[in-house]
Design an enzyme around this catalytic site. Structure first.
Site, PDB file in Angstrom:
ATOM      1  N   ASP A   1       0.844  -1.207   0.000  1.00 19.56           N
ATOM      2  CA  ASP A   1       0.000   0.000   0.000  1.00 19.56           C
ATOM      3  C   ASP A   1       0.873   1.249   0.000  1.00 19.56           C
ATOM      4  O   ASP A   1       0.373   2.371  -0.045  1.00 19.56           O
ATOM      5  CB  ASP A   1      -1.012  -0.017   1.149  1.00 19.56           C
ATOM      6  CG  ASP A   1      -0.362  -0.112   2.514  1.00 19.56           C
ATOM      7  OD1 ASP A   1       0.876  -0.228   2.589  1.00 19.56           O
ATOM      8  OD2 ASP A   1      -1.101  -0.062   3.518  1.00 19.56           O
TER       9      ASP A   1
ATOM     10  N   ASP B   1      -1.036  -6.088  -0.167  1.00 16.75           N
ATOM     11  CA  ASP B   1      -1.485  -5.462   1.082  1.00 16.75           C
ATOM     12  C   ASP B   1      -2.993  -5.257   1.089  1.00 16.75           C
ATOM     13  O   ASP B   1      -3.560  -4.726   0.121  1.00 16.75           O
ATOM     14  CB  ASP B   1      -0.834  -4.076   1.230  1.00 16.75           C
ATOM     15  CG  ASP B   1       0.407  -4.103   2.086  1.00 16.75           C
ATOM     16  OD1 ASP B   1       0.529  -4.998   2.940  1.00 16.75           O
ATOM     17  OD2 ASP B   1       1.258  -3.215   1.896  1.00 16.75           O
TER      18      ASP B   1
ATOM     19  N   LYS C   1      -1.332  -9.451   2.812  1.00 15.83           N
ATOM     20  CA  LYS C   1      -0.632  -9.013   4.020  1.00 15.83           C
ATOM     21  C   LYS C   1      -1.528  -8.017   4.744  1.00 15.83           C
ATOM     22  O   LYS C   1      -2.210  -7.223   4.099  1.00 15.83           O
ATOM     23  CB  LYS C   1       0.708  -8.363   3.658  1.00 15.83           C
ATOM     24  CG  LYS C   1       1.432  -7.741   4.853  1.00 15.83           C
ATOM     25  CD  LYS C   1       2.875  -7.410   4.540  1.00 15.83           C
ATOM     26  CE  LYS C   1       3.103  -6.053   3.925  1.00 15.83           C
ATOM     27  NZ  LYS C   1       2.634  -4.909   4.727  1.00 15.83           N
TER      28      LYS C   1
ATOM     29  N   GLU D   1      -1.727  -5.494   8.576  1.00 14.21           N
ATOM     30  CA  GLU D   1      -0.984  -4.950   9.713  1.00 14.21           C
ATOM     31  C   GLU D   1      -1.699  -5.287  11.015  1.00 14.21           C
ATOM     32  O   GLU D   1      -2.925  -5.175  11.090  1.00 14.21           O
ATOM     33  CB  GLU D   1      -0.861  -3.426   9.564  1.00 14.21           C
ATOM     34  CG  GLU D   1      -0.069  -3.029   8.326  1.00 14.21           C
ATOM     35  CD  GLU D   1       0.092  -1.524   8.166  1.00 14.21           C
ATOM     36  OE1 GLU D   1      -0.347  -0.760   9.055  1.00 14.21           O
ATOM     37  OE2 GLU D   1       0.671  -1.109   7.143  1.00 14.21           O
TER      38      GLU D   1
ATOM     39  N   GLU E   1       8.848  -4.146  10.864  1.00 12.86           N
ATOM     40  CA  GLU E   1       9.290  -2.838  10.359  1.00 12.86           C
ATOM     41  C   GLU E   1       9.815  -1.951  11.477  1.00 12.86           C
ATOM     42  O   GLU E   1       9.154  -1.735  12.492  1.00 12.86           O
ATOM     43  CB  GLU E   1       8.117  -2.147   9.635  1.00 12.86           C
ATOM     44  CG  GLU E   1       8.509  -0.787   9.059  1.00 12.86           C
ATOM     45  CD  GLU E   1       7.556  -0.252   8.001  1.00 12.86           C
ATOM     46  OE1 GLU E   1       6.644  -0.983   7.561  1.00 12.86           O
ATOM     47  OE2 GLU E   1       7.744   0.908   7.604  1.00 12.86           O
TER      48      GLU E   1
HETATM   49  O1  KIV Z   1       3.495  -1.146   1.700  1.00 14.18           O
HETATM   50  C1  KIV Z   1       4.680  -1.482   1.792  1.00 14.18           C
HETATM   51  O2  KIV Z   1       5.532  -1.164   0.947  1.00 14.18           O
HETATM   52  C2  KIV Z   1       5.079  -2.269   2.956  1.00 14.18           C
HETATM   53  C3  KIV Z   1       6.538  -2.482   3.160  1.00 14.18           C
HETATM   54  C4  KIV Z   1       7.123  -1.274   3.773  1.00 14.18           C
HETATM   55  C5  KIV Z   1       6.817  -3.693   3.937  1.00 14.18           C
HETATM   56  O3  KIV Z   1       4.265  -2.687   3.697  1.00 14.18           O
END
Ligand code: KIV
Length: 272
Positions: free
Chosen positions: A52, A91, A121, A123, A190
């Protein structure tokens, strides 16, 4: 008997687990479009993240919050068309999963069905447990993301290193264990202290992928535009730039402008 490693034809979540088990580091980078995905895949990256961070580096927003599920699916579709070997992870954007497992499942299924990507993915840890269970229960591989989670930037108030204090570090370790137990296939860590990255990586079964998580995580991820030096102003300590494409591209365009103005381009061989 040959000791040569068997060439991986297609990276799967099982291949990643095997890499952790055998001590081979995992390489991961973001991509958001077909052309870049083709190059990155040809370079034999293990994992491509349709991050994202597209909200920042593609759309020019200050944070990752504004990008929508439809926009993430568009980027993911473009990336998938360019990839033959890497595992493609997408994401789940802000607002497409938080606090509602039904919505989360629906969002994950849309990504998988409409883009052809291989995993999602999201968070968070404990708070997203129910969503993670339901998504994995539907057969969709899930990668977690702990530490500095940019979708919570307004809660954190700053992009500084997370989990330096004991309470937050303990919570992160609990979350990592839970994500492992729930069946996630990996976790992005992160911007956390390297020692914590090491502890977590040694403590859990599944691979950890660091971005500012130190050298002991099981793999590393960077945002492609940062790695290539297309972004100029973003300079965190963890970032290694492999090119300075901003200056190279600017120089090339300046030369093109000059060639057009001076009528050097096109020349006799560059016309019909
Ligand atoms: O969105 C993204 O690029 C990420 C990375 C920083 C792991 O989540």
């Amino acid at each position: 008997m040959s000791t040569a490693k068997k060439e991986v034809k297609r990276v799967t979540t099982h291949v990643l687990q095997n890499m952790k088990n055998t001590g081979e580091k995992i390489s991961m980078v973001t991509a958001y479009d077909y052309s870049m995905a083709t190059i990155v895949d040809d370079a034999k990256i293990d994992v491509i993240l349709v991050g994202d961070s597209a909200s920042n580096v593609i759309a020019g927003h200050e944070t990752t919050l504004p990008i929508t599920l439809d926009q993430m699916i568009y980027h993911a579709q473009s990336v998938v068309r360019g990839v033959k070997r890497a595992l493609v992870v997408v994401d789940l954007p802000f607002g497409s999963y938080q606090g509602n497992s039904e919505v989360a499942l629906h969002s994950a299924i849309r990504i998988m069905k409409e883009s052809g990507a291989h995993a999602v993915k999201l968070e968070g840890g404990e708070k997203e447990a129910e969503s993670i269970e339901r998504i994995i229960g539907a057969g969709v591989p899930v990668m977690g993301h702990l530490g500095l989670t940019p979708q919570s930037i307004y809660k954190f108030g700053t992009y500084t290193v997370r989990a330096k204090e004991e309470a937050e570090a303990k919570q992160l370790k609990r979350d990592a264990r839970l994500l492992d137990k729930l069946g996630c296939f990996g976790i992005v860590l992160e911007k956390i202290p390297a020692e914590l990255g090491k502890e977590v990586s040694e403590d859990i079964r599944i691979p950890t992928i660091g971005i500012g998580g130190g050298k002991h995580t099981d793999g590393q991820v960077l945002v492609l535009h940062d790695l290539l030096g297309i972004t100029k102003e973003f300079n965190p300590r963890f970032l290694r730039r492999y090119l300075n494409l901003y200056d190279d591209i600017k120089g090339a365009i300046e030369q093109y402008v000059s060639d057009v103005k001076s009528q050097d381009f096109p020349n006799d061989t560059e016309q019909y």
